[in-house]
Motif scaffolding. Structure first.
Motif, PDB file in Angstrom:
ATOM      1  N   HIS A  80      -8.296  -2.354  -1.669  1.00 26.78           N
ATOM      2  CA  HIS A  80      -7.968  -2.085  -0.316  1.00 26.78           C
ATOM      3  C   HIS A  80      -8.167  -0.491   0.011  1.00 26.78           C
ATOM      4  CE1 HIS A  80      -4.877  -1.553   2.911  1.00 26.78           C
ATOM      5  NE2 HIS A  80      -4.458  -0.741   2.199  1.00 26.78           N
ATOM      6  N   TRP A 120       0.058  -2.440   4.864  1.00 30.52           N
ATOM      7  CA  TRP A 120      -0.463  -3.706   4.098  1.00 30.52           C
ATOM      8  C   TRP A 120      -0.074  -4.183   3.123  1.00 30.52           C
ATOM      9  CZ3 TRP A 120      -2.701  -3.824  -0.557  1.00 30.52           C
ATOM     10  CH2 TRP A 120      -3.656  -5.039  -0.798  1.00 30.52           C
ATOM     11  N   CYS A 164       0.669   2.763   6.213  1.00 31.14           N
ATOM     12  CA  CYS A 164      -0.071   1.747   6.203  1.00 31.14           C
ATOM     13  C   CYS A 164       1.013   0.674   5.785  1.00 31.14           C
ATOM     14  CB  CYS A 164      -1.259   1.665   5.059  1.00 31.14           C
ATOM     15  SG  CYS A 164      -1.861   0.311   4.990  1.00 31.14           S
ATOM     16  N   CYS A 219       0.907  -1.227   0.037  1.00 23.22           N
ATOM     17  CA  CYS A 219       0.323   0.151  -0.066  1.00 23.22           C
ATOM     18  C   CYS A 219       0.933   1.339  -0.043  1.00 23.22           C
ATOM     19  CB  CYS A 219      -0.943   0.075   1.173  1.00 23.22           C
ATOM     20  SG  CYS A 219      -1.845   1.371   1.400  1.00 23.22           S
ATOM     21  N   HIS A 230      -8.961   2.906   2.951  1.00 22.10           N
ATOM     22  CA  HIS A 230      -8.509   4.376   2.704  1.00 22.10           C
ATOM     23  C   HIS A 230      -9.471   5.382   2.279  1.00 22.10           C
ATOM     24  CE1 HIS A 230      -4.780   2.863   4.478  1.00 22.10           C
ATOM     25  NE2 HIS A 230      -4.674   1.924   3.466  1.00 22.10           N
TER      26      HIS A 230
HETATM   27 ZN   LIG Z   1      -3.238   0.832   3.060  1.00 21.78          ZN
END
Ligand SMILES: [Zn+2]
Length: 166
Positions: free
Chosen positions: A22, A12, A10, A5, A27
């Protein structure tokens, strides 16, 4: 295929196909459609590091504009803007993007090939291979703390795209 990401805060990771869901769900990143759009980044005064994102959908692909406010040198925040294709580097090579700031008879334009989201956005920004502007210049183009960024995507010629498909 690891995919990070691009948001600063973040951690992720996920596959290419789930990057858009995502960003949308976690977000609340908006999607704008069409080859030419205007993205209004608000609250430019927020302290660094801060990210602004918009997904630009055209040519059957999703492009992600990353605008980041960051201090590469302590006490000197700068704005970095780059376009990442949510796709592979080969796919990214077949497009060109243009970012344009336009206000009070001043115009600033950046044109480049989008980067693939598989490349780390942090390294793109660290290398400065993107639109980089200081806060004083950003203020010339912003209105009430908001920066309007004109974004246009164009595809390479048909010959090039058919070669890419082969
Ligand atoms: Zn993210």
């Amino acid at each position: 295929m690891p995919c990070l990401c691009p948001l600063f805060s973040c951690q992720w990771e996920g596959h290419l196909e789930v990057v858009v869901p995502h960003l949308r769900q976690m977000h609340r990143v908006d999607i704008l459609h069409g080859t030419d759009i205007v993205f209004l980044a608000t609250d430019m005064h927020l302290p660094a590091p801060a990210d602004w994102l918009i997904i630009h959908s055209c040519f059957g692909h999703h492009f992600l504009l990353v605008l980041r406010k960051q201090e590469r040198h302590a006490g000197h925040p700068q704005f970095f803007a780059t376009m990442m294709l949510i796709g592979t580097p080969t796919q990214a090579d077949s497009f060109t993007y243009r970012l344009e700031l336009n206000r009070n008879h001043r115009c600033l334009r950046w044109e480049a090939t989008p980067r693939s989201i598989l490349e780390c956005v942090d390294s793109v920004i660290t290398n400065g291979d993107c639109l980089v502007i200081g806060t004083s210049l950003a203020q010339h183009f912003s209105d009430n703390g908001s920066l309007a960024i004109g974004i246009a995507i164009s595809a390479a010629t048909e010959i090039c795209s058919s070669e890419a498909e082969m």
